[in-house]
Design a protein around this motif. Structure first.
Motif, mmCIF file in Angstrom:
data_model
loop_
_atom_site.group_PDB
_atom_site.id
_atom_site.type_symbol
_atom_site.label_atom_id
_atom_site.label_comp_id
_atom_site.label_asym_id
_atom_site.label_seq_id
_atom_site.Cartn_x
_atom_site.Cartn_y
_atom_site.Cartn_z
ATOM 1 N N ARG A 84 0.838 -1.214 0.000
ATOM 2 C CA ARG A 84 0.000 0.000 0.000
ATOM 3 C C ARG A 84 0.864 1.251 0.000
ATOM 4 N N ARG A 85 1.944 1.229 0.783
ATOM 5 C CA ARG A 85 2.851 2.382 0.798
ATOM 6 C C ARG A 85 3.481 2.591 -0.578
ATOM 7 N N MET A 86 3.922 1.500 -1.193
ATOM 8 C CA MET A 86 4.559 1.619 -2.497
ATOM 9 C C MET A 86 3.568 2.100 -3.555
ATOM 10 N N ARG A 87 2.324 1.633 -3.495
ATOM 11 C CA ARG A 87 1.324 2.076 -4.467
ATOM 12 C C ARG A 87 1.092 3.583 -4.372
ATOM 13 N N GLN A 88 1.120 4.115 -3.149
ATOM 14 C CA GLN A 88 0.955 5.552 -2.975
ATOM 15 C C GLN A 88 2.152 6.319 -3.524
ATOM 16 N N LEU A 89 3.334 5.750 -3.345
ATOM 17 C CA LEU A 89 4.553 6.416 -3.807
ATOM 18 C C LEU A 89 4.720 6.327 -5.313
ATOM 19 N N MET A 90 4.410 5.153 -5.876
ATOM 20 C CA MET A 90 4.625 4.917 -7.304
ATOM 21 C C MET A 90 3.403 4.216 -7.877
ATOM 22 N N PRO A 91 2.412 4.964 -8.311
ATOM 23 C CA PRO A 91 1.153 4.374 -8.773
ATOM 24 C C PRO A 91 1.296 3.409 -9.938
ATOM 25 N N ASP A 92 2.360 3.545 -10.735
ATOM 26 C CA ASP A 92 2.476 2.736 -11.950
ATOM 27 C C ASP A 92 3.346 1.494 -11.800
ATOM 28 N N ILE A 93 3.998 1.306 -10.652
ATOM 29 C CA ILE A 93 4.872 0.163 -10.488
ATOM 30 C C ILE A 93 4.051 -1.113 -10.323
ATOM 31 N N ARG A 94 4.538 -2.224 -10.856
ATOM 32 C CA ARG A 94 3.847 -3.505 -10.702
ATOM 33 C C ARG A 94 4.149 -4.091 -9.336
ATOM 34 N N LEU A 95 3.093 -4.523 -8.653
ATOM 35 C CA LEU A 95 3.213 -5.057 -7.306
ATOM 36 C C LEU A 95 2.611 -6.451 -7.238
ATOM 37 N N ALA A 96 3.174 -7.289 -6.358
ATOM 38 C CA ALA A 96 2.686 -8.657 -6.199
ATOM 39 C C ALA A 96 2.596 -9.000 -4.719
ATOM 40 N N ARG A 97 1.552 -9.714 -4.351
ATOM 41 C CA ARG A 97 1.329 -10.113 -2.957
ATOM 42 C C ARG A 97 1.340 -11.623 -2.860
ATOM 43 N N PHE A 98 2.164 -12.156 -1.952
ATOM 44 C CA PHE A 98 2.184 -13.589 -1.691
ATOM 45 C C PHE A 98 1.046 -13.964 -0.742
ATOM 46 N N GLY A 99 0.495 -15.165 -0.918
ATOM 47 C CA GLY A 99 -0.436 -15.696 0.061
ATOM 48 C C GLY A 99 -1.831 -15.972 -0.470
ATOM 49 N N LEU A 100 -2.440 -17.035 0.060
ATOM 50 C CA LEU A 100 -3.791 -17.414 -0.328
ATOM 51 C C LEU A 100 -4.837 -16.466 0.246
#
Length: 210
Positions: free
Chosen positions: A110-126
């Motif tokens: 969430r912090r990274m999305r606020q800082l860099m809206p266009d960067i690709r992000l991935a979340r581990f976990g079911l």
């Protein structure tokens, strides 16, 4: 189906190391996943919580093949200042379209999305993936252990606009079985130091699946 070299190579001396990244490049992996930890004085190193030798991140990045992309698995918690540092650090070495930032912590993403809206992000976990079916989340890709991943879940997440990667520690499910799930990519564990001449490449997406 894209292939992701888990920690580069899985031999102890190759995990999160330049040698492991070279191995992934030899196998023509689409991505290499590296565990990234904050070091002193603005540097970053690659290590799985100290379980293997620490290498400087820049040394690993120098071994990426021209076609390869990076999944930077941010280990532990990252403050906003840490995320700015890692973003600046990676930007010196790779174009953003070749970078995915991954974490087990939703707060980091969430912090990274606020800082860099266009960067690709991935979340581990079911559980985070199931939450993504109920409410839109800040990440673009769900990374779910292959043993609990189902075709129905993959389809539902894709309909919500997420990419889905099958993650693993050990490959306890055949690659053919994982491919049939319809995932966008899958982690593979590489061990051999190099291919023999004329030998098919089991980690490449177009190679015959054993």
């Amino acid at each position: 189906m894209k292939t992701i070299a888990h920690r580069g190579g899985m031999a102890r001396c190759m995990q999160n190391s330049p040698a492991g990244v070279r191995l992934a490049a030899q196998h023509e992996a689409d991505y290499v996943e590296l565990d990234v930890m904050r070091a002193v004085e603005g540097e970053f190193h690659c290590a799985h919580f100290g379980w293997n030798t620490k290498c400087e991140l820049r040394e690993c990045l120098a071994e990426l093949g021209p076609h390869m992309r990076l999944i930077a698995h941010l280990k532990g918690d990252y403050s906003e200042a840490d995320l700015i540092c890692v973003a600046d650090y990676l930007a010196e070495h790779l174009p953003w379209e070749k970078v995915v930032l991954a974490s087990h912590r939703s707060s980091v993403l969430r912090r990274m999305r606020q800082l860099m809206p266009d960067i690709r992000l991935a979340r581990f976990g079911l559980l985070p993936a199931l939450a993504a079916l109920w409410k839109q989340q800040p990440w673009d890709c769900c990374m779910i252990n292959q043993l609990v991943l189902t075709r129905r879940l993959v389809k539902a997440l894709k309909q919500r606009g997420y990419e889905v990667f099958a993650s693993c520690v050990w490959e306890l499910r055949s690659r053919q079985s994982v491919r049939r799930l319809g995932v966008d990519g899958a982690f593979v564990n590489l061990h051999a130091e190099k291919k023999k001449s004329g030998e098919s490449n089991p980690s490449h997406p177009n190679a015959p699946t054993p």
